[in-house]
Write an enzyme that holds these catalytic residues in place. Structure first.
Site, mmCIF file in Angstrom:
data_model
loop_
_atom_site.group_PDB
_atom_site.id
_atom_site.type_symbol
_atom_site.label_atom_id
_atom_site.label_comp_id
_atom_site.label_asym_id
_atom_site.label_seq_id
_atom_site.Cartn_x
_atom_site.Cartn_y
_atom_site.Cartn_z
ATOM 1 C CG ASP A 100 -2.231 0.575 1.023
ATOM 2 O OD1 ASP A 100 -2.349 1.627 0.351
ATOM 3 O OD2 ASP A 100 -3.123 -0.185 1.330
ATOM 4 C CG ASP A 201 -4.871 5.809 0.654
ATOM 5 O OD1 ASP A 201 -5.799 5.054 1.079
ATOM 6 O OD2 ASP A 201 -4.681 6.930 1.546
ATOM 7 C CD GLU A 257 -8.787 4.490 -1.730
ATOM 8 O OE1 GLU A 257 -9.975 4.111 -0.976
ATOM 9 O OE2 GLU A 257 -8.102 5.284 -1.462
ATOM 10 C CG HIS A 330 -9.283 -1.240 4.348
ATOM 11 N ND1 HIS A 330 -9.202 -1.273 2.772
ATOM 12 C CD2 HIS A 330 -8.947 0.149 4.553
ATOM 13 C CE1 HIS A 330 -8.467 -0.166 2.455
ATOM 14 N NE2 HIS A 330 -8.392 0.513 3.586
ATOM 15 C CG ASP A 331 -11.752 2.193 3.170
ATOM 16 O OD1 ASP A 331 -11.048 2.097 4.422
ATOM 17 O OD2 ASP A 331 -11.084 2.739 2.182
HETATM 18 O O1 TEU Z 1 -9.663 5.619 1.495
HETATM 19 C C1 TEU Z 1 -10.168 6.694 1.138
HETATM 20 C C2 TEU Z 1 -11.661 7.177 0.532
HETATM 21 O O2 TEU Z 1 -11.692 7.425 -0.451
HETATM 22 C C3 TEU Z 1 -12.839 6.294 1.485
HETATM 23 O O3 TEU Z 1 -12.770 5.136 1.247
HETATM 24 C C4 TEU Z 1 -12.925 6.916 2.888
HETATM 25 O O4 TEU Z 1 -11.490 6.537 3.482
HETATM 26 C C5 TEU Z 1 -14.023 6.389 3.733
HETATM 27 O O5 TEU Z 1 -13.912 4.962 3.554
HETATM 28 C C6 TEU Z 1 -15.131 7.130 3.391
HETATM 29 O O6 TEU Z 1 -16.149 6.488 4.066
HETATM 30 C C7 TEU Z 1 -8.255 5.591 1.670
HETATM 31 C C8 TEU Z 1 -8.105 4.112 2.632
HETATM 32 O O7 TEU Z 1 -8.805 2.923 1.890
HETATM 33 C C9 TEU Z 1 -8.780 4.469 4.101
HETATM 34 O O8 TEU Z 1 -8.606 3.326 4.808
HETATM 35 C C10 TEU Z 1 -7.918 5.754 4.667
HETATM 36 O O9 TEU Z 1 -8.829 6.070 5.784
HETATM 37 C C11 TEU Z 1 -7.937 6.793 3.703
HETATM 38 O O10 TEU Z 1 -7.767 6.635 2.339
HETATM 39 C C12 TEU Z 1 -7.155 7.707 4.115
HETATM 40 O O11 TEU Z 1 -5.851 7.371 4.148
#
Ligand code: TEU
Length: 561
Positions: A100, A201, A257, A330-331
């Site tokens: 990552d 990310d 992402e 994971h989100d």
């Molecule tokens: O996620 C960024 C994102 O755009 C979204 O998924 C957001 O974090 C959230 O889930 C909205 O509900 C990435 C990572 O995957 C996430 O785990 C981190 O918290 C974020 O970036 C910040 O680094």
């Protein structure tokens, strides 16, 4: 059609959230040696590569997405020797490792930021984004992902810094070429160790609109400023530079992402001639149940919407670029709870969704636990939650009296990120076999039934079905490279399509509902016959295409002969 063969197109990638995967030392936190101990399991599943969520040193304000040292392994996960052993062992087994890369922001405890905030004249000051306040308020009205304002005042130097995420995640200033050079050096540090790629990310957020303008409108308060920091003016310049100076020198794959991309803007990141990234994670499917108020404004979704979204991305990447395929990570909430039925038809619907993900054109990403049909969790009190986004939401809404606490909790049960972060369920023993200590977050109480041990023992389990799908994809290039041809597009119960490559054709039919559904495929195409390759029911019955009866959440894959 673009059928250029690449390993990462043929791969199935397994995402590991290390904190919740397997704890080898009893401190309640998953770790690198825990992953090492489970490589047999992953190999048995048949996956080709692992995307490992951040394992770098971090104060864990956002579980590792706030990095304080990019070149050190966080103590709770092990050390660099453990990591090197993991990489070597994975490579020995023919598994690839995708790391990552979190470079939109660092932790506020990163030495760069510590130095930057020490003085306005610090040499690192310009690594971050600092502005004077405006009329005693923040420099602009941008809202952050996690807090109301995207700005934090620094009393010591009398300026605000930008943080699109938590106050402990200051945004890096990509306009500064020296900073960019530091990031590229850090990337080479990992690439030279032999990793196989990066998941990047929020990579489309690194270029902000010049002048950082206010979001227009008359309303007071903070507003969503995505248009000013996503897909910004210099984004493609930065990614091309990164590609030219770093990525292109290695045989690796990249997946960005990228929230808020459309097929039109997405192709600019992954088009074959663009020399930027290989794949991206688009969010349109993840936003299918979000209303105008965003993720927590939960709306019902229709299968025709889902088909439209899937179909337009399939089409957009037909001749150029390549799709990633995922329905959770994971989100996001657990796939079976959100898009299937996590009660009576948990197994059927989890298999049906898996069939979709492995028979579309693109690279499937499996999120840990998905392969055993892990479900959302409904913790009874906010004290049991750990995720910063969830805790901030609760603080803003429930604790400040803006909403009924039980209603906020109900939203969290549906969409909270901790749904995906409860420990991996290995067996029905203490803590689901995840840890001999006290897990950092509660185990989903359903672990007594839903766990890897049970899934391995049951030949008809979701896990065994995943194995079959993964193996089938390896044996049938049409599943990877075949053209996607939608049929029955207006049907609300059934998702059906054909995949076609060099005269070979597959027909995929999925019932997305918990009731029987009948479809008529006569006249859609003219097959001389069909041969059933896969079904999620023990014995599929009735193959008359003019009157095809599907049981609840039934999935069938036919070869058209
Ligand atoms: O996620 C960024 C994102 O755009 C979204 O998924 C957001 O974090 C959230 O889930 C909205 O509900 C990435 C990572 O995957 C996430 O785990 C981190 O918290 C974020 O970036 C910040 O680094």
């Amino acid at each position: 059609m673009n059928s250029v063969r690449q390993w990462w197109k043929e791969a199935v990638i397994y995402q590991i959230y290390p904190r919740s995967f397997f704890d080898s030392d009893g401190d309640g936190i998953g770790d690198l040696r825990g992953i090492l101990a489970k490589l047999d399991y992953l190999q048995e599943l048949g996956i080709d590569a692992v995307w490992l969520c951040p394992v770098y040193q971090s104060p864990n304000d956002d579980n590792g997405y706030d990095i304080s040292d990019y070149c050190r392994i966080a103590e709770e996960f092990g050390n660099m020797a453990d990591w090197e052993e993991l990489l070597a062992e994975m490579h020995r087994r023919g598994l690839k490792l995708i790391m990552d890369l979190v470079v939109n922001h660092t932790s506020d405890e990163h030495p760069w930021f510590v130095e930057a905030r020490a003085s306005r004249n610090s040499t690192k000051r310009d690594y971050y984004i600092w502005r004077e306040g405006k009329d005693g308020k923040e420099p602009n009205n941008w809202q952050s992902f996690f807090t109301p304002s995207a700005w934090e005042y620094d009393g010591n130097t009398g300026e605000y810094y930008l943080h699109l995420f938590s106050v402990k995640q200051p945004d890096l200033n990509w306009e500064n070429p020296v900073l960019r050079g530091e990031i590229y050096d850090m990337m080479r540090f990992w690439l030279d160790k032999g990793i196989d790629g990066f998941r990047m990310d929020v990579i489309n957020c690194i270029s902000k609109t010049e002048g950082l303008p206010d979001v227009p409108g008359t309303e007071e308060g903070y507003r969503w400023g995505g248009d000013y920091f996503m897909n910004g003016p210099r984004i493609h310049e930065y990614l091309r530079e990164m590609n030219e100076l770093v990525l292109s020198w290695y045989d690796i794959m990249t997946v960005g992402e990228t929230p808020c991309v459309t097929p039109e803007t997405g192709i600019l990141y992954v088009g074959d001639e663009r020399r930027e990234l290989n794949m991206l994670f688009q969010f349109e499917l993840m936003d299918i149940d979000s209303g105008p108020g965003g993720k927590w404004d939960i709306q019902p979704w229709r299968l025709t919407d889902l088909k439209r979204i899937v179909g337009k991305w399939q089409l957009a990447m037909r001749d150029n670029g390549w799709n990633s395929l995922y329905m959770n990570n994971h989100d996001q909430p657990r796939m079976v709870s959100r898009f299937g039925n996590d009660g009576e038809y948990r197994a059927e619907s989890a298999k049906m969704l898996a069939t979709l993900l492995h028979t579309l054109r693109g690279t499937p990403f499996i999120y840990q636990g998905e392969e055993i049909g892990m479900r959302n969790v409904s913790f009874g009190s906010i004290e049991e939650y750990r995720d910063i986004e969830t805790l901030n939401l609760y603080r803003e809404k429930a604790l400040q009296g803006n909403a009924d606490p039980s209603e906020v909790l109900a939203l969290i049960h549906k969409k909270g990120r901790d749904n995906a972060r409860t420990p991996m369920q290995w067996d029905d023993g203490i803590n689901a076999g995840f840890s001999g200590g006290m897990p950092w977050i509660g185990v989903n109480p359903d672990y007594t039934g839903i766990n890897v041990q049970n899934a391995l023992a049951d030949g008809d389990s979701i896990l065994h079905y995943y194995k079959k799908l993964i193996a089938m994809r390896k044996e049938n290039p049409v599943m990877v490279y075949g053209e996607y041809i939608p049929i029955l597009e207006d049907e609300e119960a059934i998702f059906a399509y054909i995949r076609q490559l060099d005269g070979e054709r597959l027909l995929v039919i999925l019932n997305f509902t918990g009731v029987p559904a009948v479809c008529n495929l006569a006249g859609q195409f003219s097959p001389s016959g069909v041969e059933l390759l896969l079904s999620n029911y023990p014995a599929a019955v009735g193959h008359h295409l003019a009157n095809l009866e599907l049981r609840p959440f039934e999935a069938r894959v036919y070869r058209i002969v």
